[in-house]
Design an enzyme around this catalytic site. Structure first.
Site, short mmCIF file in Angstrom:
data_model
loop_
_atom_site.label_atom_id
_atom_site.label_comp_id
_atom_site.label_asym_id
_atom_site.label_seq_id
_atom_site.Cartn_x
_atom_site.Cartn_y
_atom_site.Cartn_z
N HIS A 258 -11.21 -5.52 8.61
CA HIS A 258 -12.00 -5.27 7.39
C HIS A 258 -13.22 -4.43 7.75
O HIS A 258 -14.27 -4.56 7.12
CB HIS A 258 -12.45 -6.57 6.72
CG HIS A 258 -11.34 -7.50 6.37
ND1 HIS A 258 -10.87 -8.46 7.23
CD2 HIS A 258 -10.60 -7.62 5.25
CE1 HIS A 258 -9.89 -9.13 6.65
NE2 HIS A 258 -9.70 -8.64 5.45
N GLU B 213 0.83 -1.20 0.00
CA GLU B 213 0.00 0.00 0.00
C GLU B 213 0.87 1.25 0.00
O GLU B 213 0.54 2.25 -0.66
CB GLU B 213 -0.94 -0.02 1.20
CG GLU B 213 -2.02 -1.12 1.12
CD GLU B 213 -1.50 -2.52 1.44
OE1 GLU B 213 -0.36 -2.65 1.95
OE2 GLU B 213 -2.23 -3.49 1.17
#
Ligand SMILES: Cc1ncc(C[n+]2csc(CCOP(=O)(O)OP(=O)(O)O)c2C)c(N)n1
Ligand SMILES: [Mg+2]
Lengths: 418, 337
Positions: free
Chosen positions: B129, B60
């Site tokens: 998540h 990322e």
């Protein structure tokens, strides 16, 4: 043209390169570009060989089991038939467990599951080659390690069900286990973040003059994270007693290993720039995986530092129960994988040795299924995801060692308002 | 006009921008051939080519960093971080690089990047998540932070974010991808097709960043909210019978101070609701803004409805989620004084 520099040529038009896998849905699976050398040809250096003498290894492929299931070459670990049968049994228990958990997810008893199908030799053979108290920092796909360490299935299913007996108090997504007593480090949802923890643990073990080593696993895709580079750097600098494994199963969800750099160089070769030994191993060959891990473990225990191992394998199942691989890779790719299936290959080897029979194999399959069935039954008696045994206090525990006042207040709010 | 869910609206925004502007690129984990784990980029690679819509390595920090570099060249990259929880490995690139490039180079370089990412809980995703990290970005000078609550807004805001010359964090409440989830997780989800904001123009349109939307006018009190909680608050207001005005902020920075303060000045009461945890959450900033601008109009203390100050649990996710009950309780309590 650059008048000052006669060697300069007019530049070509630059073009952005984006790699693609050899085959996509609708194509015929194609592994013809892979170079799979025969078993038995890679030399096995002494475990104290200097790194400078090991630099060919990251571009070779350590294989022991040949096409007929015969164990050949210097990496043959010469395991007893008893150990081999135990390995086969453990891989089959892992496989039976995975199959059953996916079926339970389909019926809504849990929210999520991840299989290790086709990669069982990795968790299992590596656990066999390590000591029981070596510390393991796995990804979510080495559950075989827990079975190899005889961790109770019921305990894992209770976590998967998030029920009353879940030691992780329903906080974690299924399969993000933690089992300290099994030398199995807590899994986070973030991929990769544990990889350098293993190095820190190993440095601590060395500092304490302990004899235990650490082992960590990361996927091909995740090797792109910074964590991978932190781990290799620290392991190299401090000669940490750790085994760093890259499980190259060709895919990271829908993304081919080329996007992690796998077409440019082998993952094992990343070791070279850090001055670490790098081994590249047939990950579906139980004996080769065992032998490479044993080699790296011995090297670490001799205070000679870390080894990077690339385990070359194929993710035969979907990424997880949330995934549908038919959307991005061709049908039948797993069957076309040139290194076969780890269970079948070890079975063939045992049959060839005359240490196994089809009848015993069939009986073992049934036995594994029965073991899983009984474990599920017992776990279910403690509840499943939606049985609604809500321990509200547990939601606020373990944020800190002792619960601060504002969390007590929030617990009261939850109790009174809902 | 077409009927679209939020995924299709986001896809349409990227499609429109890829078509209009050759400097727009889309990349991220699994976004290329596959079209993203939530399918937001489905079909875009096939239509616009592999050099414009492609898979990124699982890194990322690398995704945001290379986007900054492309931005410095003059492109307008739109990157997807697969879950907002995984923006954190890119945090330094956002905080120390993307947000400050213009300032430290005195305008020589800037980073016109859009970072899209699904956020929020309610899908049994567990602690990594489910998070809503908006307030760690609103704290950073030089970043804009946006969170839509409908397909119509999602498309118009995403186009405005892509066209913006500053970095924009574009958080997508994944629980709203398929319908206006109102917090009643035990009831069937209404699809966007039966909601007016599920009607989305096929072509280009913008919704300016920094403009809130009054989604339900009312006189009794003001509810400041955004993302999934917009729909939770609307359902709580209906159930409570209180004539509350519900404001969907849509953009957290820039923030529409005018709409907020005009409303609270009229109603004299204020409830703030977000899914993120409480301490130092965006609600703290909102409460202070209201206090600064509307102190003399306030008739009761401002109330916050938020997630708890714990990680997002898996099994007890609905005990964490600030559902309609908690919103109703806050509405009643601001009306009591
Ligand atoms: C930091 C972070 N980024 C992204 C994800 C989402 N994600 C989960 S698994 C996965 C793919 C990992 O692939 P690989 O490392 O090859 O391991 P495999 O699943 O093949 O075993 C991704 C992108 C994540 N969990 N954490
Ligand atoms: Mg992989």
């Amino acid at each position: 043209m650059n008048a000052d520099n006669p060697l300069a040529v007019s530049p070509a038009t630059l073009e952005l390169y984006v790699p693609e896998p050899a085959a996509r849905p609708g194509d015929t699976p194609d592994f013809s570009h892979l170079h799979i050398p025969p078993a038995g040809i890679v030399p096995r250096p002494a475990t104290d060989a200097p790194e400078s003498s090991l630099r060919e290894l990251p571009y070779q492929l350590i294989r022991v089991l040949d096409g007929q299931g015969k164990a050949v070459g210097p990496w043959n670990p010469k395991l007893s038939a008893e150990r081999l049968r135990h390995g086969l049994r453990t891989m089959l228990r892992t496989r039976a467990f995975d199959e059953r958990m996916v079926r339970l997810q389909r019926t809504g008893k849990t929210s999520f599951y991840i299989k290790s199908t086709g990669e069982e030799a990795i968790g299992v053979a590596q656990a066999f080659a390590l000591n029981r108290d070596d510390m393991c920092f796995t990804s979510y796909r080495q559950q075989g390690l827990l079975f190899a360490r005889d961790w109770p299935m019921v305990d894992l299913i209770c976590q998967i069900f998030n029920n009353r007996k879940d030691r992780l108090k329903g906080r974690q997504l299924p399969v993000l286990y933690s089992a300290r007593e099994a030398g199995y480090y807590s899994l986070s949802g973030n991929v990769g973040s544990r990889f350098p923890h293993a190095v820190g643990w190993a440095m601590a073990s060395a500092y304490k003059r302990d004899s235990r080593i650490a082992s960590a696993w990361i996927g091909d895709g995740t090797s792109a994270e910074g964590d991978f580079h932190y781990a290799l750097t620290f392991a190299s600098v401090y000669h940490a007693p750790v085994i760093l494994n890259v499980v190259n199963n060709q895919w990271a969800i829908s993304t081919p290993q080329a996007i992690a750099g796998g077409n440019e160089a082998t993952f094992a070769s990343r070791a070279l720039g850090f001055g670490l030994p790098g081994l590249r191993v047939d990950g579906n060959d139980f004996l080769a995986v065992y032998a490479a891990t044993e080699w790296a473990a011995e090297r670490a225990r001799r205070n000679l530092g870390a080894t990077l191992i690339e385990l070359y394998t194929y993710r035969a199942a979907a990424h997880s129960t949330s995934d549908d691989p038919s959307k991005y890779r061709p049908e039948g790719e797993a069957n076309a994988w040139p290194l076969g299936d780890p269970v079948e290959r070890l079975k063939q080897h045992l049959l060839g040795l005359g240490e196994w029979t089809e009848e015993r194999h069939t009986a073992l399959l049934a036995e594994c299924e029965e073991e899983v069935r009984a474990a599920v039954k017992e776990a279910e008696s403690h509840g499943t995801l939606h049985s609604g045994d809500d321990d509200l206090e547990s939601l606020f525990e373990d944020v800190f060692e002792t619960m601060p006042q504002h969390l007590r207040d929030q617990l009261d709010e939850l109790r009174s308002i809902g | 006009m077409s009927s679209m869910n939020m995924v299709q609206a986001l896809n349409s925004a990227m499609d429109v921008m890829l078509t209009r502007d050759p400097n727009v690129l889309v990349f991220g984990e699994d976004v290329g051939y596959f079209g993203g784990v939530f399918r937001c980029t489905a079909g875009l690679q096939a239509k616009h080519g592999r050099q414009r819509v492609f898979d990124a390595p699982i890194a990322e920090g690398g995704i945001v960093a290379t986007a900054v570099g492309m931005g410095a060249y003059g492109l307008r990259p739109v990157v997807e971080i697969q879950f907002a929880d995984y923006i954190l490995p890119a945090f330094d690139q956002l905080v120390s690089e993307a947000s400050r490039l213009r300032y430290r180079s005195a305008g020589e370089f800037w980073a016109p990047i859009t970072v899209r990412s699904p956020c929020g809980g309610g899908i049994h995703g567990g602690q990594t998540h489910s998070q809503s990290p908006e307030s760690i970005f609103t704290h950073i000078s030089g970043l804009k932070t946006v969170m839509p609550s409908t397909p119509y807004d999602a498309k118009g805001l995403l186009i405005a974010a892509i066209e913006d010359n500053d970095p924009v964090i574009f958080l997508e409440p994944k629980r709203l991808y398929n319908g206006p989830f109102d917090g009643h997780h035990d009831r069937p989800l209404q699809p966007w097709a039966s909601h007016p904001a599920g009607e989305v123009p096929d072509d280009y349109y913008r919704i300016e960043l920094g403009k809130a939307s009054i989604v339900r006018p009312g006189k009794a009190c003001t509810v400041l909210t955004y993302g999934t909680m917009v729909h939770v608050c609307l359902s709580a207001v209906e159930e409570s019978g209180i004539d509350a005005e519900v404001i969907d902020l849509r953009s957290l920075f820039p923030i529409d101070v005018e709409t907020i303060t005009a409303s609270v000045a009229r109603t004299g009461r204020c409830v703030i609701a977000h899914e993120a945890s409480r301490t130092s959450g965006f609600g703290a900033e909102l409460g202070q803004l209201v206090q600064e601008h509307c102190f003399h109009s306030l008739e009761s203390p401002i109330r916050r409805v938020t997630g708890w100050d714990t990680p997002y649990p898996h099994a007890l996710e609905w005990k964490y989620f600030p559902g309609p009950k908690r919103v109703m309780h806050a509405l009643k309590s601001v009306m009591e004084n």
